[in-house]
Scaffold this motif. Sequence first.
Motif, PDB file in Angstrom:
ATOM      1  N   SER A   1       0.835  -1.209   0.000  1.00 60.18           N
ATOM      2  CA  SER A   1       0.000   0.000   0.000  1.00 60.18           C
ATOM      3  C   SER A   1       0.867   1.257   0.000  1.00 60.18           C
ATOM      4  N   ILE A   2       2.015   1.192   0.673  1.00 61.74           N
ATOM      5  CA  ILE A   2       2.944   2.324   0.705  1.00 61.74           C
ATOM      6  C   ILE A   2       3.545   2.541  -0.687  1.00 61.74           C
ATOM      7  N   PHE A   3       3.977   1.452  -1.323  1.00 61.48           N
ATOM      8  CA  PHE A   3       4.583   1.552  -2.647  1.00 61.48           C
ATOM      9  C   PHE A   3       3.579   2.090  -3.669  1.00 61.48           C
ATOM     10  N   ILE A   4       2.362   1.537  -3.667  1.00 59.69           N
ATOM     11  CA  ILE A   4       1.342   1.944  -4.642  1.00 59.69           C
ATOM     12  C   ILE A   4       0.969   3.413  -4.458  1.00 59.69           C
ATOM     13  N   SER A   5       0.776   3.834  -3.201  1.00 61.15           N
ATOM     14  CA  SER A   5       0.422   5.239  -2.952  1.00 61.15           C
ATOM     15  C   SER A   5       1.566   6.167  -3.366  1.00 61.15           C
ATOM     16  N   GLY A   6       2.814   5.729  -3.156  1.00 65.65           N
ATOM     17  CA  GLY A   6       3.954   6.544  -3.561  1.00 65.65           C
ATOM     18  C   GLY A   6       4.022   6.722  -5.070  1.00 65.65           C
ATOM     19  N   VAL A   7       3.762   5.639  -5.821  1.00 59.50           N
ATOM     20  CA  VAL A   7       3.762   5.710  -7.275  1.00 59.50           C
ATOM     21  C   VAL A   7       2.635   6.623  -7.766  1.00 59.50           C
ATOM     22  N   LEU A   8       1.446   6.473  -7.174  1.00 59.54           N
ATOM     23  CA  LEU A   8       0.312   7.318  -7.559  1.00 59.54           C
ATOM     24  C   LEU A   8       0.605   8.791  -7.278  1.00 59.54           C
ATOM     25  N   PHE A   9       1.236   9.066  -6.135  1.00 58.39           N
ATOM     26  CA  PHE A   9       1.587  10.439  -5.804  1.00 58.39           C
ATOM     27  C   PHE A   9       2.602  11.010  -6.785  1.00 58.39           C
ATOM     28  N   THR A  10       3.537  10.182  -7.202  1.00 58.31           N
ATOM     29  CA  THR A  10       4.537  10.637  -8.164  1.00 58.31           C
ATOM     30  C   THR A  10       3.868  11.044  -9.475  1.00 58.31           C
ATOM     31  N   LEU A  11       2.939  10.212  -9.947  1.00 57.19           N
ATOM     32  CA  LEU A  11       2.238  10.505 -11.200  1.00 57.19           C
ATOM     33  C   LEU A  11       1.365  11.750 -11.065  1.00 57.19           C
ATOM     34  N   LEU A  12       0.658  11.884  -9.936  1.00 61.53           N
ATOM     35  CA  LEU A  12      -0.198  13.051  -9.712  1.00 61.53           C
ATOM     36  C   LEU A  12       0.631  14.331  -9.636  1.00 61.53           C
ATOM     37  N   THR A  13       1.813  14.229  -9.034  1.00 63.19           N
ATOM     38  CA  THR A  13       2.677  15.405  -8.914  1.00 63.19           C
ATOM     39  C   THR A  13       3.221  15.825 -10.267  1.00 63.19           C
ATOM     40  N   LEU A  14       3.695  14.856 -11.035  1.00 61.29           N
ATOM     41  CA  LEU A  14       4.239  15.159 -12.362  1.00 61.29           C
ATOM     42  C   LEU A  14       3.166  15.740 -13.284  1.00 61.29           C
TER      43      LEU A  14
ATOM     44  N   ASP B   1      -0.449  33.398  -0.474  1.00 59.46           N
ATOM     45  CA  ASP B   1      -0.265  32.349   0.536  1.00 59.46           C
ATOM     46  C   ASP B   1      -0.096  30.967  -0.092  1.00 59.46           C
ATOM     47  N   ASN B   2       0.533  30.928  -1.256  1.00 65.56           N
ATOM     48  CA  ASN B   2       0.892  29.672  -1.904  1.00 65.56           C
ATOM     49  C   ASN B   2       2.403  29.490  -1.842  1.00 65.56           C
ATOM     50  N   LEU B   3       2.850  28.243  -1.815  1.00 65.18           N
ATOM     51  CA  LEU B   3       4.280  27.954  -1.811  1.00 65.18           C
ATOM     52  C   LEU B   3       4.761  27.844  -3.253  1.00 65.18           C
ATOM     53  N   PRO B   4       5.625  28.767  -3.715  1.00 62.76           N
ATOM     54  CA  PRO B   4       6.132  28.689  -5.089  1.00 62.76           C
ATOM     55  C   PRO B   4       6.829  27.359  -5.352  1.00 62.76           C
ATOM     56  N   GLU B   5       6.581  26.806  -6.522  1.00 61.17           N
ATOM     57  CA  GLU B   5       7.177  25.527  -6.924  1.00 61.17           C
ATOM     58  C   GLU B   5       6.903  24.429  -5.905  1.00 61.17           C
ATOM     59  N   ILE B   6       5.676  24.400  -5.388  1.00 61.24           N
ATOM     60  CA  ILE B   6       5.331  23.404  -4.374  1.00 61.24           C
ATOM     61  C   ILE B   6       5.428  21.987  -4.923  1.00 61.24           C
ATOM     62  N   GLU B   7       5.373  21.863  -6.260  1.00 59.46           N
ATOM     63  CA  GLU B   7       5.459  20.524  -6.850  1.00 59.46           C
ATOM     64  C   GLU B   7       6.816  19.876  -6.587  1.00 59.46           C
ATOM     65  N   LYS B   8       7.855  20.675  -6.344  1.00 57.47           N
ATOM     66  CA  LYS B   8       9.179  20.102  -6.089  1.00 57.47           C
ATOM     67  C   LYS B   8       9.238  19.357  -4.748  1.00 57.47           C
ATOM     68  N   PRO B   9       8.891  20.003  -3.616  1.00 53.45           N
ATOM     69  CA  PRO B   9       8.886  19.232  -2.362  1.00 53.45           C
ATOM     70  C   PRO B   9       7.845  18.118  -2.368  1.00 53.45           C
ATOM     71  N   MET B  10       6.748  18.299  -3.113  1.00 49.11           N
ATOM     72  CA  MET B  10       5.749  17.236  -3.206  1.00 49.11           C
ATOM     73  C   MET B  10       6.296  16.028  -3.974  1.00 49.11           C
ATOM     74  N   LEU B  11       7.092  16.284  -5.017  1.00 51.10           N
ATOM     75  CA  LEU B  11       7.694  15.182  -5.759  1.00 51.10           C
ATOM     76  C   LEU B  11       8.726  14.462  -4.896  1.00 51.10           C
ATOM     77  N   VAL B  12       9.460  15.225  -4.100  1.00 56.07           N
ATOM     78  CA  VAL B  12      10.421  14.621  -3.175  1.00 56.07           C
ATOM     79  C   VAL B  12       9.691  13.710  -2.185  1.00 56.07           C
ATOM     80  N   ASP B  13       8.580  14.196  -1.674  1.00 54.77           N
ATOM     81  CA  ASP B  13       7.759  13.402  -0.749  1.00 54.77           C
ATOM     82  C   ASP B  13       7.302  12.109  -1.402  1.00 54.77           C
ATOM     83  N   ALA B  14       6.833  12.187  -2.638  1.00 54.22           N
ATOM     84  CA  ALA B  14       6.325  11.009  -3.346  1.00 54.22           C
ATOM     85  C   ALA B  14       7.428   9.989  -3.598  1.00 54.22           C
TER      86      ALA B  14
END
Length: 434
Positions: free
Chosen positions: A102-115, A274-287
């Motif tokens: 479940s951890i692996f699948i959610s990580g892959v899904l997050f990576t795709l959603l972030t990209l 009140d948005n974090l610029p380039e938030i997709e970068k730390p989100m991709l790191v998280d994924a």
Amino acid sequence: MKNFFAFDLHQTSYRQEILAGITTFVTVSYIIIVNPAILQAAGIPREASMTATILTAVFGTLLMGLYAKRPFAIAPYMGENAFIAYTVVQMLGYSWQTALASIFISGVLFTLLTLAGLRSWLARAIPRTLKHSFSIGIGLFLAFIGLNDMGIVTLGVPGAPVRMADISTLPVLFSILGLLLISILLIFRVSGAILIGILVTTAALIATGTVALPSAIISMPPSLSPILWKIDFSGAMTWGFIGVITSVLVMDFVDTMGTLIGLSSRANLLDEEDNLPEIEKPMLVDALSTVAASMFGTTTAGVYIESAAGIEQGGKTGFTAIVVAVLFAASLFFSPLLTVIPSQAYGPALVIVGMFMLQSVTKFDFDDYSELIPAFLTIVLMIFTFNIGVGITAGFISYVIIKLATGRAREIHSGMWVLALLSLTFYLFYPYHS
């Protein structure tokens, strides 16, 4: 190096960033001990789990520093590890190998959603009041953890879930003195106040014999082979397991988003909207860190709220994260020393950081109840359910319902409808009972 991390732009220095990195590591390093202890309940070997925890932290935090250039530490999440150990494995009866799927699948899904840019689009959909409530809720959540670590607050009885503990014991008294020391140093603007308080408290506990020195200083890392790439995908191919994957997905999404925005608000990294610029970068790191975590043999990884301690010490760039990653890597060989710093020493730091994060309350519109009530629910449910994800999802759902019920549906961003529906699935699929 200074140009790479834009030291001049952020008005920082090597000394400031190194001090911040050390402070963050000290407050986060407990995960090296706590995460394996929790996952042991799922049957994951404790020694190998410690190595997996450290390697995940090194991978994620190094990537955060070099790619996202943010002063945030990455490590296996608290909460998600307990969910896997006590709910997925012990309550639902899945093996830990299947749980890791479940951890692996959610990580892959997050990576795709972030990209695809969907995660950053959803993050921008969150109204300002809710974003500020994340910072406040996380701050109070940290303060509650800190008071518990200090030994001031403890479990109560039915009808009174928490109460004051016995504060007459020597460790608690030293912890209280540590809190006062940090407070006084902060008032006098002493650089490194939080770290000084942690180290002085630890030294005092060692001097009085309350904390024992380790029998060894250096040790070889335990082997990772018992848990490395032991994911069982076949056991995850069932309808019942969809609820587990959905719960992990939503918990990780809201925890990461709330923590990123809350920490960035405190670090003054948010823009005028009140948005974090380039938030997709730390989100991709998280994924990617979550994918790596499952491969190493541990649970969901992401940005740690304790990174706020380093931010308060002046951490502003990815160099802070680099320092944290190096210290995590060193801990592979110096892990016995980590047992020296007790919770009574770093607990006061969490309380102080919690106080700092209350600043966002000044940005609330107390005259608009349609904004205030969801924010309030977010804050109190984070604390009183002891779950950041519960508070954030409740805030999303209540915001949409209240706006809709009061004839203000036009104020709801299209992304908020998606977040509310995702949050609803969290409660629908979350296995409350066995």
